[in-house]
Enzyme design. Sequence first.
Site, PDB file in Angstrom:
ATOM      1  N   CYS A   1       0.975  -1.212  -0.022  1.00 24.01           N
ATOM      2  CA  CYS A   1       0.051   0.219   0.049  1.00 24.01           C
ATOM      3  C   CYS A   1       0.688   1.206  -0.093  1.00 24.01           C
ATOM      4  O   CYS A   1       0.224   2.487   0.011  1.00 24.01           O
ATOM      5  CB  CYS A   1      -0.843   0.069   1.295  1.00 24.01           C
TER       6      CYS A   1
ATOM      7  N   HIS B   1      -3.418   6.656   2.264  1.00 28.07           N
ATOM      8  CA  HIS B   1      -3.847   5.321   1.911  1.00 28.07           C
ATOM      9  C   HIS B   1      -5.254   5.018   2.394  1.00 28.07           C
ATOM     10  O   HIS B   1      -5.446   5.169   3.366  1.00 28.07           O
ATOM     11  CB  HIS B   1      -2.834   4.292   2.363  1.00 28.07           C
TER      12      HIS B   1
ATOM     13  N   ASN C   1     -10.427  -0.646  -0.519  1.00 31.27           N
ATOM     14  CA  ASN C   1      -8.996  -0.653  -0.067  1.00 31.27           C
ATOM     15  C   ASN C   1      -8.334  -1.336  -1.410  1.00 31.27           C
ATOM     16  O   ASN C   1      -8.486  -2.430  -1.552  1.00 31.27           O
ATOM     17  CB  ASN C   1      -8.566  -1.275   0.965  1.00 31.27           C
TER      18      ASN C   1
HETATM   19  C1  LIG Z   1      -9.632  -4.834  10.266  1.00 28.78           C
HETATM   20  C2  LIG Z   1     -10.280  -3.851  11.035  1.00 28.78           C
HETATM   21  C3  LIG Z   1     -11.471  -3.048  10.359  1.00 28.78           C
HETATM   22  C4  LIG Z   1     -11.049  -4.520  12.054  1.00 28.78           C
HETATM   23  O1  LIG Z   1     -11.518  -3.590  12.943  1.00 28.78           O
HETATM   24  P1  LIG Z   1     -11.378  -3.443  14.703  1.00 28.78           P
HETATM   25  O2  LIG Z   1     -12.085  -2.454  15.305  1.00 28.78           O
HETATM   26  O3  LIG Z   1      -9.810  -3.553  14.783  1.00 28.78           O
HETATM   27  O4  LIG Z   1     -11.909  -4.908  15.063  1.00 28.78           O
HETATM   28  P2  LIG Z   1     -11.131  -5.789  16.223  1.00 28.78           P
HETATM   29  O5  LIG Z   1     -10.279  -6.895  15.456  1.00 28.78           O
HETATM   30  O6  LIG Z   1     -10.572  -5.516  17.290  1.00 28.78           O
HETATM   31  O7  LIG Z   1     -12.507  -6.828  16.503  1.00 28.78           O
HETATM   32  C5  LIG Z   1     -13.632  -6.055  17.159  1.00 28.78           C
HETATM   33  C6  LIG Z   1     -14.713  -7.064  17.112  1.00 28.78           C
HETATM   34  O8  LIG Z   1     -15.446  -7.104  15.968  1.00 28.78           O
HETATM   35  C7  LIG Z   1     -15.418  -8.416  15.638  1.00 28.78           C
HETATM   36  N1  LIG Z   1     -15.088  -8.721  14.112  1.00 28.78           N
HETATM   37  C8  LIG Z   1     -13.914  -8.722  13.613  1.00 28.78           C
HETATM   38  N2  LIG Z   1     -13.810  -8.869  12.277  1.00 28.78           N
HETATM   39  C9  LIG Z   1     -15.097  -8.860  12.130  1.00 28.78           C
HETATM   40  C10 LIG Z   1     -15.994  -8.767  10.827  1.00 28.78           C
HETATM   41  N3  LIG Z   1     -15.416  -8.536   9.677  1.00 28.78           N
HETATM   42  N4  LIG Z   1     -17.200  -8.607  10.848  1.00 28.78           N
HETATM   43  C11 LIG Z   1     -17.939  -8.676  12.118  1.00 28.78           C
HETATM   44  N5  LIG Z   1     -17.203  -8.645  13.386  1.00 28.78           N
HETATM   45  C12 LIG Z   1     -15.842  -8.707  13.163  1.00 28.78           C
HETATM   46  C13 LIG Z   1     -14.304  -9.365  16.439  1.00 28.78           C
HETATM   47  O9  LIG Z   1     -14.651 -10.481  16.761  1.00 28.78           O
HETATM   48  C14 LIG Z   1     -14.575  -8.551  17.831  1.00 28.78           C
HETATM   49  O10 LIG Z   1     -15.676  -8.946  18.614  1.00 28.78           O
HETATM   50  P3  LIG Z   1     -15.439  -8.965  20.005  1.00 28.78           P
HETATM   51  O11 LIG Z   1     -15.642  -7.378  20.517  1.00 28.78           O
HETATM   52  O12 LIG Z   1     -16.957  -9.642  20.387  1.00 28.78           O
HETATM   53  O13 LIG Z   1     -14.522  -9.849  20.571  1.00 28.78           O
HETATM   54  C15 LIG Z   1      -9.292  -2.689  11.740  1.00 28.78           C
HETATM   55  O14 LIG Z   1      -8.562  -3.362  12.473  1.00 28.78           O
HETATM   56  C16 LIG Z   1      -8.394  -2.054  10.381  1.00 28.78           C
HETATM   57  O15 LIG Z   1      -8.916  -1.451   9.483  1.00 28.78           O
HETATM   58  N6  LIG Z   1      -7.096  -2.366  10.739  1.00 28.78           N
HETATM   59  C17 LIG Z   1      -5.949  -1.505   9.950  1.00 28.78           C
HETATM   60  C18 LIG Z   1      -6.094  -2.014   8.407  1.00 28.78           C
HETATM   61  C19 LIG Z   1      -5.068  -1.315   7.655  1.00 28.78           C
HETATM   62  O16 LIG Z   1      -4.695  -0.024   7.648  1.00 28.78           O
HETATM   63  N7  LIG Z   1      -4.429  -2.131   6.820  1.00 28.78           N
HETATM   64  C20 LIG Z   1      -3.285  -1.561   6.047  1.00 28.78           C
HETATM   65  C21 LIG Z   1      -2.542  -2.638   5.197  1.00 28.78           C
HETATM   66  S1  LIG Z   1      -3.732  -2.729   3.776  1.00 28.78           S
END
Ligand SMILES: CC(C)(COP(=O)(O)OP(=O)(O)OC[C@H]1O[C@@H](n2cnc3c(N)ncnc32)[C@H](O)[C@@H]1OP(=O)(O)O)[C@@H](O)C(=O)NCCC(=O)NCCS
Length: 333
Positions: free
Chosen positions: A123, A258, A289
């Site tokens: 990215c 990004h 993305n």
């Molecule tokens: C991937 C992303 C959207 C997940 O969001 P988050 O707020 O971090 O979510 P978490 O992994 O902490 O999970 C939070 C909750 O949602 C749930 N969850 C995780 N993924 C899920 C999904 N796809 N759909 C529904 N629920 C989901 C988890 O199980 C967790 O549930 P709980 O609270 O009951 O335990 C986020 O972490 C993100 O955007 N990360 C950075 C991405 C990035 O910058 N990438 C760069 C390289 S491309």
Amino acid sequence: MTPQLIQPTGAAHTRIYSYGAARGQNAVPNEDLIEPIDSSDEWIRQRTGIITRVRADADTSAIDLAADAAAEAIERSGIPADRIDAVIVATISNPKQTPSVSAIVADRVGANPAAAYDLNAACAGFAYGVAQADALIRAGAAHYALVIGTEKLSDVVDPTDRSISFLLGDGAGAVVVGPSETPGIGPTIWGSDGSKADAVGMNHTLTEFRDGLAPWPTLRQEGPTVFRWAVWEMVKVARQAIEAAGITPDDLAAFVPHQANMRIIDEFAKQLKLPESVVIGRDIETTGNTSAASIPLATHRLLEEHPELSGGLALQIGFGAGLVFGAQVVVLP
Ligand SMILES: CC(C)(COP(=O)(O)OP(=O)(O)OC[C@H]1O[C@@H](n2cnc3c(N)ncnc32)[C@H](O)[C@@H]1OP(=O)(O)O)[C@@H](O)C(=O)NCCC(=O)NCCS
């Protein structure tokens, strides 16, 4: 006596002449993806800001997307394609390792026999490509360069993966970079942290797949790890890029991070204390993305929607698998 070599120097300054864009043909709304990952439209909107993402038809490749975006950028640049002597393609998703996407695209757009190579900086690939084009032209190694970020990420997603698949889209963005009378590309702040290589990337190797030891490799991430790194470390990199360019956030017309997650974009804007007047790229909402393509796609859209940004300063920052990052301030064409 050994004769003294000629060592070239190039243009004093460079700038981006034009942008081109190509998006996957199909809008894929959250509803279409939620069942296999036990998610909801609401969860995806709230956590990522994505409403729908674009994905390409089966018979459209990252090469096709790149050639379309490049053709638009070349046409808008006013530079004849045969004067482009370097083609740099940032991509991580072309299913053929070699030959390069760049050599094929160079030929398709009329830039044959330009120097052509692909770069793998996920990215951050577009920001890396702009840094290289700027350096090549100032060093006299090229006169005009085409920089393209292109991805068909839908080929490397697992529909049952909850960590990243629902974020990803397909597209390409391109720019023509050339000499300039005034500085048009600020210093690049770039780097890597391979100690976090496992935080985002492919889950298997092609040889594991070949040997029947693993399914087709797809992208995975430790979402919260990448999220925290982006918010804490990347804001520092963005500040360094602003400072190195000799400007302040108040001087910016646009901010194009990004397109990874709308919450990361909002957090950047808050921590950088960007004034209200700075227009922020939020293409993720409807494009998703697209890794290396996300910054030029978002900028292309900003220029379409806000033509008054032309001539203004934009801060762009890419970050992702590696981990790697790259940021610079550019003058918008
Ligand atoms: C991937 C992303 C959207 C997940 O969001 P988050 O707020 O971090 O979510 P978490 O992994 O902490 O999970 C939070 C909750 O949602 C749930 N969850 C995780 N993924 C899920 C999904 N796809 N759909 C529904 N629920 C989901 C988890 O199980 C967790 O549930 P709980 O609270 O009951 O335990 C986020 O972490 C993100 O955007 N990360 C950075 C991405 C990035 O910058 N990438 C760069 C390289 S491309």
